[in-house]
Design a protein around this motif. Structure first.
Motif, PDB file in Angstrom:
ATOM      1  N   ALA A 225      -3.259  20.745 -10.526  1.00 56.61           N
ATOM      2  CA  ALA A 225      -1.992  20.716 -11.076  1.00 56.61           C
ATOM      3  C   ALA A 225      -1.068  21.770 -10.167  1.00 56.61           C
ATOM      4  O   ALA A 225       0.119  21.496  -9.855  1.00 56.61           O
ATOM      5  N   ALA A 226      -1.704  22.663  -9.765  1.00 50.15           N
ATOM      6  CA  ALA A 226      -0.980  23.413  -9.023  1.00 50.15           C
ATOM      7  C   ALA A 226      -0.399  22.873  -7.583  1.00 50.15           C
ATOM      8  O   ALA A 226       0.506  23.222  -7.026  1.00 50.15           O
ATOM      9  N   GLN A 227      -1.514  22.107  -6.871  1.00 54.21           N
ATOM     10  CA  GLN A 227      -1.073  21.289  -5.799  1.00 54.21           C
ATOM     11  C   GLN A 227       0.166  20.411  -6.150  1.00 54.21           C
ATOM     12  O   GLN A 227       1.011  20.089  -5.257  1.00 54.21           O
ATOM     13  N   TRP A 228      -0.156  19.481  -7.231  1.00 56.60           N
ATOM     14  CA  TRP A 228       1.000  18.721  -7.670  1.00 56.60           C
ATOM     15  C   TRP A 228       2.330  19.475  -7.863  1.00 56.60           C
ATOM     16  O   TRP A 228       3.554  18.990  -7.305  1.00 56.60           O
ATOM     17  N   ARG A 229       2.341  20.822  -8.448  1.00 56.75           N
ATOM     18  CA  ARG A 229       3.579  21.278  -8.684  1.00 56.75           C
ATOM     19  C   ARG A 229       4.285  21.714  -7.343  1.00 56.75           C
ATOM     20  O   ARG A 229       5.451  21.737  -7.092  1.00 56.75           O
ATOM     21  N   GLU A 230       3.313  22.211  -6.298  1.00 59.59           N
ATOM     22  CA  GLU A 230       3.719  22.583  -4.942  1.00 59.59           C
ATOM     23  C   GLU A 230       4.316  21.513  -4.311  1.00 59.59           C
ATOM     24  O   GLU A 230       5.543  21.596  -3.438  1.00 59.59           O
ATOM     25  N   MET A 231       3.776  20.335  -4.248  1.00 56.10           N
ATOM     26  CA  MET A 231       4.287  19.158  -3.603  1.00 56.10           C
ATOM     27  C   MET A 231       5.734  18.920  -4.129  1.00 56.10           C
ATOM     28  O   MET A 231       6.575  18.486  -3.227  1.00 56.10           O
TER      29      MET A 231
ATOM     30  N   PHE B  19      -6.764  11.705  -5.705  1.00 56.47           N
ATOM     31  CA  PHE B  19      -6.210  12.006  -6.839  1.00 56.47           C
ATOM     32  C   PHE B  19      -6.878  13.053  -7.716  1.00 56.47           C
ATOM     33  O   PHE B  19      -6.258  13.774  -8.323  1.00 56.47           O
ATOM     34  N   LEU B  20      -8.205  12.632  -8.265  1.00 55.51           N
ATOM     35  CA  LEU B  20      -8.919  13.202  -9.176  1.00 55.51           C
ATOM     36  C   LEU B  20      -9.126  14.880  -8.841  1.00 55.51           C
ATOM     37  O   LEU B  20      -9.759  15.266  -9.566  1.00 55.51           O
TER      38      LEU B  20
ATOM     39  N   TYR C  71       2.155  14.042  -2.707  1.00 56.59           N
ATOM     40  CA  TYR C  71       3.277  13.945  -1.658  1.00 56.59           C
ATOM     41  C   TYR C  71       3.976  12.761  -1.620  1.00 56.59           C
ATOM     42  O   TYR C  71       5.075  12.824  -1.575  1.00 56.59           O
ATOM     43  N   THR C  72       3.142  11.448  -1.768  1.00 53.71           N
ATOM     44  CA  THR C  72       3.863  10.382  -2.100  1.00 53.71           C
ATOM     45  C   THR C  72       4.931  10.514  -3.195  1.00 53.71           C
ATOM     46  O   THR C  72       5.865   9.782  -2.870  1.00 53.71           O
TER      47      THR C  72
END
Length: 251
Positions: free
Chosen positions: A97-103, A92-93, A148-149
């Motif tokens: 933010a880019a990966q979060w938005r992409e998912m 998580f750490l 993803y989750t």
């Protein structure tokens, strides 16, 4: 007549894995199928393999305007299988933010855009089937794939809310939640385990299979059979469900 004769099905992420298996299962029930994805060559290869009444559509489900244009050209879509998805693994750490938005954009946003585009035609016809491919990650928690989750939990929440909204309209909305399945996503997870732990491919696959009480990976065809069943006219009472196809991993 086959059960889905005269119906047009759109499967996103349809060039491989679960998407291609869903296309095959729907074709077997008589549907005309359009497979959508970002890779034109992969779509062409899949269509050639599938044969039958298959069309291809190059589409990025994250692009709202492109989705609206594509659906305007497709004509009526009676069955929508929102399968396009992607997984990125990271603690998580270390999740950017880019990966979060992409998912969220691919797994949840794409489902939102395609459903909004397909739904008016279904409502006009008084009949429709929307099946969202979620994941057991949408029913429980998984380590190292928090974005993803979260996105897959969102897909299940959207499924349930929309199912209630459409319950009297002749349109059903359900989610299918595969466990670890023999797909590119799992092959990527295997490669990641091998790289980070030094385990062999066999050991990495066994670690993922251990999540399933049947001690195996789910096959794409097993997921597709569930999807096809939910699309049948006889499955009209199935609405708002999140069905795990995972050998008993989630009960």
């Amino acid at each position: 007549m086959a059960a889905l004769d005269g119906k047009h099905a759109l499967v996103t992420g349809g060039s491989r894995g679960i998407g291609a298996a869903c296309a095959k299962a729907l074709l077997a029930q008589g549907a005309t199928v359009t497979i959508a994805g970002r890779d034109s060559a992969a779509l062409g290869n899949a269509a050639q393999t599938l044969g039958g009444k298959v069309r291809t559509l190059v589409l990025d489900v994250c692009d709202e305007a492109a989705v609206q244009r594509a659906f305007a050209q497709l004509g009526a879509v009676d069955i929508l299988v929102n399968n396009a998805g992607q997984a990125v693994a990271a603690p998580f750490l270390k999740t950017s933010a880019a990966q979060w938005r992409e998912m969220l954009d691919v797994n949840l946003g794409g489902t939102f855009h395609c459903t909004q585009a397909a739904l008016p035609g279904m409502l006009a016809a008084g009949w429709g089937r929307i099946v969202n491919i979620a994941s057991t990650a949408g029913l429980t928690g998984y380590r190292y794939v928090s974005a993803y989750t979260a996105a897959k939990h969102g897909v299940i929440g959207l499924t349930r809310a929309l199912a209630l909204e459409l319950a009297t309209k002749g349109v059903t909305v359900n989610a299918v939640c595969p466990g670890f399945t023999e797909t590119d996503i799992v092959r990527g997870a295997v490669a990641n385990i091998m790289q980070k732990t030094g385990r062999s491919e066999q050991e990495a696959r066994a670690e993922l299979a251990a999540n399933n009480p049947q001690q195996r990976l789910v096959q794409p065809e097993e997921v597709a059979n569930t999807v096809a069943w939910l699309c049948m006219p006889e499955s009209a009472a199935m609405n708002g469900q999140a069905i795990a196809v995972a050998g008993g991993e989630v009960m």
